[in-house]
Design a protein around this motif. Structure first.
Motif, short mmCIF file in Angstrom:
data_model
loop_
_atom_site.label_atom_id
_atom_site.label_comp_id
_atom_site.label_asym_id
_atom_site.label_seq_id
_atom_site.Cartn_x
_atom_site.Cartn_y
_atom_site.Cartn_z
N GLY A 1 57.59 115.15 126.91
CA GLY A 1 58.30 113.97 126.42
C GLY A 1 58.02 113.66 124.96
O GLY A 1 58.83 113.01 124.28
N LEU A 2 56.88 114.13 124.46
CA LEU A 2 56.54 113.92 123.05
C LEU A 2 57.12 115.01 122.14
O LEU A 2 56.95 114.95 120.92
N TYR A 3 57.80 115.98 122.72
CA TYR A 3 58.32 117.11 121.96
C TYR A 3 59.20 116.71 120.76
O TYR A 3 59.16 117.37 119.73
N PRO A 4 59.99 115.63 120.86
CA PRO A 4 60.78 115.24 119.69
C PRO A 4 59.94 115.01 118.43
O PRO A 4 60.41 115.24 117.32
N TYR A 5 58.68 114.59 118.61
CA TYR A 5 57.82 114.40 117.44
C TYR A 5 57.50 115.73 116.77
O TYR A 5 57.40 115.80 115.56
N LYS A 6 57.38 116.77 117.57
CA LYS A 6 57.16 118.10 117.00
C LYS A 6 58.37 118.52 116.18
O LYS A 6 58.22 119.09 115.10
N ILE A 7 59.55 118.22 116.67
CA ILE A 7 60.78 118.54 115.94
C ILE A 7 60.84 117.75 114.64
O ILE A 7 61.16 118.30 113.57
N ILE A 8 60.52 116.46 114.70
CA ILE A 8 60.55 115.61 113.51
C ILE A 8 59.55 116.12 112.47
O ILE A 8 59.88 116.21 111.28
N ILE A 9 58.35 116.48 112.89
CA ILE A 9 57.34 116.99 111.96
C ILE A 9 57.81 118.30 111.33
O ILE A 9 57.64 118.52 110.13
N SER A 10 58.45 119.16 112.13
CA SER A 10 58.98 120.42 111.59
C SER A 10 60.05 120.14 110.54
O SER A 10 60.09 120.82 109.51
N LEU A 11 60.91 119.16 110.80
CA LEU A 11 61.94 118.80 109.83
C LEU A 11 61.33 118.28 108.53
O LEU A 11 61.78 118.63 107.44
N ILE A 12 60.31 117.43 108.67
CA ILE A 12 59.65 116.87 107.48
C ILE A 12 59.01 117.99 106.65
O ILE A 12 59.07 117.96 105.43
N LYS A 13 58.40 118.96 107.35
CA LYS A 13 57.75 120.08 106.65
C LYS A 13 58.76 121.11 106.14
O LYS A 13 58.39 122.04 105.46
N GLY A 14 60.03 120.93 106.49
CA GLY A 14 61.06 121.88 106.07
C GLY A 14 61.02 123.18 106.84
O GLY A 14 61.54 124.20 106.37
N GLN A 15 60.42 123.17 108.01
CA GLN A 15 60.32 124.37 108.83
C GLN A 15 61.56 124.53 109.70
O GLN A 15 62.25 123.55 110.00
N LYS A 16 61.80 125.76 110.10
CA LYS A 16 62.91 126.04 111.00
C LYS A 16 62.58 125.47 112.38
O LYS A 16 61.47 125.62 112.88
N ILE A 17 63.56 124.81 112.98
CA ILE A 17 63.36 124.22 114.31
C ILE A 17 63.69 125.28 115.35
O ILE A 17 64.79 125.85 115.36
N LYS A 18 62.72 125.50 116.21
CA LYS A 18 62.89 126.49 117.27
C LYS A 18 62.41 125.87 118.57
O LYS A 18 61.22 125.62 118.74
N VAL A 19 63.33 125.58 119.47
CA VAL A 19 62.98 124.99 120.76
C VAL A 19 63.08 126.09 121.82
O VAL A 19 64.14 126.69 122.00
N ASN A 20 61.98 126.34 122.50
CA ASN A 20 61.93 127.36 123.53
C ASN A 20 62.16 126.70 124.89
O ASN A 20 61.23 126.24 125.54
#
Length: 174
Positions: A121-140
């Motif tokens: 359920g906290l996974y969206p925060y991982k996506i947000i942090i990746s976006l802030i860092k400019g990293q490619k978003i990869k959801v498995n």
């Protein structure tokens, strides 16, 4: 299967932290509640009752994917606090060891399921942090489905233990 959890390591640590800090707060808060009673704890003997309750709770955790983790944070906090208040209430009637024996048999399976569901359920925060860092978003998603399968397996085990083993432990204590 454990290698599938690697992607969730930080989220698991966050979920664990929220849950256990809430539990400690619940123990502290529980001291101010007069929950003293001589009533015997009534437990269901049907594992499906426990499984249905736990699945409903887990769905709220996983709904964190849609609520940007808010429902997961709330559910982790409430579950942790309820456990803490429960431990505090039990220690008013029993020893600390006996209190843990009420919870431990099924808690060995249920609490890890709660933590894992909270991490999903906290996974969206991982996506947000990746976006802030400019990293490619990869959801498995395959990985997520495996972990949900693990959660359901843990909940099935917890339901059977809570129905058949925990009552034996409680009867032995009392």
């Amino acid at each position: 299967m454990l290698y599938r959890l690697k992607e969730y390591k930080l989220l698991i640590i966050c979920a664990l932290t929220i849950y256990f800090l809430s539990m400690v707060f619940g123990i502290y808060f529980g001291k101010s509640i007069d929950g003293s009673t001589n009533e015997k704890i009534i437990m269901s003997s049907d594992p499906l009752d426990y499984l249905k309750n736990n699945i409903k709770a887990i769905l709220v955790f996983i709904a964190g994917l849609l609520t940007f983790g808010i429902s997961s944070i709330i559910q982790l906090t409430l579950n942790g606090m309820m456990l803490g208040v429960g431990i505090e209430g039990l220690t008013n009637r029993t020893t600390l060891l006996e209190s843990f024996l009420y919870i431990l048999p099924h808690g060995l399976f249920e609490i890890p399921a709660i933590i894992l569901a909270g991490a999903i359920g906290l996974y969206p925060y991982k996506i947000i942090i990746s976006l802030i860092k400019g990293q490619k978003i990869k959801v498995n998603f395959v990985n997520m489905i495996y972990i949900i399968g693990l959660i359901v397996s843990l909940l099935v085990l917890a339901a059977f233990v809570e129905s058949y083993i925990t009552p034996l432990v409680i009867n032995f204590i009392e």
